[in-house]
Enzyme design. Structure first.
Site, PDB file in Angstrom:
ATOM      1  CD  GLU A 199      39.702 -40.077-122.829  1.00 59.48           C
ATOM      2  OE1 GLU A 199      39.413 -41.057-122.125  1.00 59.48           O
ATOM      3  OE2 GLU A 199      40.338 -40.177-123.906  1.00 59.48           O
ATOM      4  CD  GLU A 298      35.800 -42.781-122.641  1.00 55.75           C
ATOM      5  OE1 GLU A 298      36.809 -43.523-122.748  1.00 55.75           O
ATOM      6  OE2 GLU A 298      35.581 -41.803-123.370  1.00 55.75           O
TER       7      GLU A 298
END
Length: 405
Positions: A199, A298
């Protein structure tokens, strides 16, 4: 520079290997996996008891270890690493039809930098995890989840607050850590892929050009140790198809995008039908438009941000209006802690329906990795709990609500 680490557990892999084909075909097979969040990289919402025991100022792994001091932090974290996950968890994953486990690790596990309060010792358990996964027939995706300076400002990077990755020597320090990680693990046939960094927050200030340079360096490191290992690049919170044309050669690059419905005021206000329409549209518009394999690395069963500390310890929730000044949508009292058994039949049915829709949507491309395997109690986020309650399909092909996308 980080210190060179040698193998410290019963087996060791060569750091110089002949090139091999990837042990998993990301172009042809579907990834069906789960994350081991909150284990080797701590997150307050996954294990709130660890953070509550250290006081109000312990909001991430950096502050937790700083408050505790090295000796006490080593004692408490070692106890957590030893008890939170076992070989039996990996067998349960395999029994549920999974084929991958994504394991987050922080740079500090390779050796904290000067001035860091972090403690290390995690690699002993990552070694065990690779061994356990291999014995269960699972592939491992090792994920560098936290970088020096923080690549996103989130507590899951180790230190919440300002994004300081790409400042000073932080990129070089990250590459040092990645090199050690690759050298240690890419000789294992169980480790099918390694993720460059989790991320990286381009909208938050990470420079995309410098990120692309970093990705290129990571690609070279992986080639150095094992050219057959797939390299996973995060999309940086940009549309995943915007990376089309970047590193498209061969078949070893896999894109990772994360898809949640509770961190956006528009999405969190949707009813269940709209949630399902949105996830199907996401797959058609973005996943199918990518020129590379894409995994949704995710995602979860929850549609609210009610889980205790999900938005950060000390922060509230959008859903009940306690986060910032957002308008309340509903009540978080039954969703903040505990397990899905306490939810209503309708809530469990809607959650199963939403999970199945995401399975269908994400397999329109390369597959999925659920977040996360285990929590201390966060309804909708805990796959082990969802499986036990029959809310997550006990086989990925089972459907109570077929063909939603």
């Amino acid at each position: 520079m980080l210190p060179l680490l040698l193998c410290i557990v019963p087996y060791c892999w060569s750091s110089r290997l002949d090139p091999r084909a990837s042990s998993f075909d990301y172009n042809g097979e579907k990834v069906r996996g789960v994350n081991l969040g909150g284990w080797l990289v701590l997150e307050p919402w996954i294990t709130p008891s660890i953070f509550d025991a250290a006081g109000a100022e312990a909001v991430d792994e950096w502050s937790l270890t700083k408050i505790l001091g090295k000796e006490e932090a080593e004692a408490r974290l070692s106890a957590h690493w030893k008890s939170f996950v076992s070989a039996g968890d990996f067998q349960r994953m395999a029994d549920a039809g999974l084929n991958h486990v994504r394991i987050p690790i922080g740079y500090w596990a390779l050796g904290p930098l000067e001035g860091d309060p972090y403690v290390d010792g995690q690699l002993e358990y990552l070694d065990k995890a690779v061994e356990w996964a291999g014995a269960a027939g699972l592939k491992v995706l090792i994920d560098l989840h936290g970088a020096p300076g923080s690549q996103n400002g989130f507590d899951n990077s180790g230190r919440r607050g300002a994004i300081q990755w790409q400042q000073g020597d932080t990129v070089e320090q990250t590459l040092d850590a990645f090199d050690l990680l690759a050298e240690r693990y890419l000789g294992s046939d169980t480790v099918a892929a390694i993720e460059a960094i989790n991320e990286p927050n381009i909208p938050g200030g990470v420079d995309q050009g410098k990120l692309q340079e970093y990705y290129g360096s990571v690609y070279g490191i992986v080639n150095k140790y094992n050219a057959g290992t797939s390299v996973v690049y995060g999309d940086g919170f940009l549309p995943v198809e915007s990376w089309n044309g970047f590193k498209t050669e061969g078949s070893k690059v896999v894109m990772d995008t994360h898809h949640y419905h509770m961190f956006d005021n528009g999405l969190i206000a949707m009813d269940i039908d709209s949630h399902i329409d949105a996830v199907c549209q996401f797959a058609h518009q973005h996943l199918e438009a990518s020129d590379k394999p894409v995994i949704v690395g995710e995602w979860t069963g929850a549609v609210t941000d009610c889980a205790k500390y999900l938005n950060g310890k000390g922060n509230g929730a959008r859903y009940d209006g306690s986060y910032a000044a957002d308008k309340a949508i509903g009540d978080c009292s039954s969703l903040a802690t505990g397990f899905v058994s306490k939810l209503s039949d309708e809530e469990r049915s809607d959650m199963r329906r939403f999970i199945e829709a995401q399975l269908d949507a994400f397999e329109l491309k390369s597959g999925w990795v659920f977040w996360t395997w285990k929590t201390e109690g966060a309804p909708g986020w805990d796959m082990s709990d969802l499986l036990e309650a029959g809310v997550f399909p006990t086989s990925p092909d089972d459907r109570e609500f077929p063909k939603q996308c």
